[in-house]
Scaffold this motif. Structure first.
Motif, short mmCIF file in Angstrom:
data_model
loop_
_atom_site.label_atom_id
_atom_site.label_comp_id
_atom_site.label_asym_id
_atom_site.label_seq_id
_atom_site.Cartn_x
_atom_site.Cartn_y
_atom_site.Cartn_z
N ARG A 1 -3.22 1.88 28.30
CA ARG A 1 -4.13 1.45 27.23
C ARG A 1 -4.64 2.51 26.34
O ARG A 1 -4.66 2.35 25.03
CB ARG A 1 -5.56 0.71 27.99
N LYS A 2 -4.77 3.74 27.00
CA LYS A 2 -5.42 4.94 26.14
C LYS A 2 -4.33 5.38 25.21
O LYS A 2 -4.28 5.58 24.03
CB LYS A 2 -5.67 6.14 26.87
N ARG A 3 -2.84 5.41 25.74
CA ARG A 3 -1.74 5.66 24.74
C ARG A 3 -1.48 4.64 23.92
O ARG A 3 -1.18 4.97 22.76
CB ARG A 3 -0.63 5.94 25.80
N GLU A 4 -1.71 3.28 24.18
CA GLU A 4 -1.38 2.33 23.18
C GLU A 4 -2.60 2.36 21.86
O GLU A 4 -2.06 2.15 20.95
CB GLU A 4 -1.54 1.03 24.14
N GLU B 1 -4.71 3.72 41.95
CA GLU B 1 -3.71 4.27 41.33
C GLU B 1 -3.30 3.54 40.08
O GLU B 1 -3.08 4.08 38.91
CB GLU B 1 -2.39 4.85 42.16
N LYS C 1 -4.92 1.08 38.63
CA LYS C 1 -5.76 1.05 37.54
C LYS C 1 -5.67 2.24 36.69
O LYS C 1 -6.20 2.18 35.57
CB LYS C 1 -7.27 1.00 38.27
N LYS C 2 -5.61 3.45 37.25
CA LYS C 2 -5.57 4.62 36.50
C LYS C 2 -4.29 4.67 35.59
O LYS C 2 -4.50 5.16 34.40
CB LYS C 2 -5.42 6.08 37.52
N GLN C 3 -3.31 4.09 36.17
CA GLN C 3 -1.97 4.10 35.41
C GLN C 3 -2.40 3.04 34.16
O GLN C 3 -2.01 3.41 33.04
CB GLN C 3 -0.88 3.43 35.95
N ASP C 4 -2.87 2.09 34.37
CA ASP C 4 -3.43 1.22 33.37
C ASP C 4 -4.21 1.56 32.37
O ASP C 4 -4.02 1.23 31.14
CB ASP C 4 -4.10 -0.34 34.03
N GLU C 5 -5.35 2.36 32.75
CA GLU C 5 -6.18 2.89 31.96
C GLU C 5 -5.40 4.03 30.99
O GLU C 5 -5.59 4.09 29.78
CB GLU C 5 -7.31 3.71 32.49
N GLY C 6 -4.58 4.89 31.66
CA GLY C 6 -3.74 5.54 31.01
C GLY C 6 -2.90 5.08 29.88
O GLY C 6 -2.68 5.50 28.50
#
Length: 137
Positions: free
Chosen positions: A82-85, A73, A75-80
């Motif tokens: 990063r994508k938003r950034e 979870e 990791k998914k939040q981090d990826e999200g």
């Protein structure tokens, strides 16, 4: 360690032998009873802790599975994030580019509207112009 225990037992038996036949058998039987009691006690203690260790092991497995889920979870939040950034960064870059394009367009049109503007001039140096004109002739 086991050899020292066996040596102690053998020494004890030899010492008992010196007391005579009846004393030897009495002490040997007491020794055998004590060994049997120690073995039984160890088995009882081991069997008592087995269910606890099983439960502990299952508890650790449950905790490990929960931690794996949480890690996924996160990791998914981090990826999200990063994508938003990256999206925000791209938008800001596009905005900066649009602003600089507008500013450039404004400065060019402002320059062209000035009364002393004589027309577009070449950005090629004079010596290059002469070389270019000679080659084309």
């Amino acid at each position: 360690m086991e050899k020292s225990i066996v040596n102690e037992v053998v020494n004890a038996i030899e010492a008992v032998k010196s007391y005579g036949q009846p004393g030897f058998w009495i002490l040997l039987s007491i020794l055998i009873v004590l060994v049997i009691a120690a073995v039984m006690y160890q088995r009882i203690v081991i069997n008592r802790f087995k269910p606890a260790s099983k439960a502990t092991h299952e508890n650790f497995e449950t905790i490990a599975a929960d931690l794996r889920k949480r890690a996924l979870e996160v990791k998914k939040q981090d990826e999200g994030l990063r994508k938003r950034e990256l999206e925000v960064k791209e938008r800001k870059q596009q905005q900066v580019l649009k602003r600089s394009q507008r500013a450039l367009k404004g400065s060019v049109s402002h320059t062209m509207l000035r009364p002393d503007f004589k027309g577009m001039t070449s950005v090629v140096p004079d010596s290059s112009k002469a070389d270019f004109q000679r080659k084309t002739r």
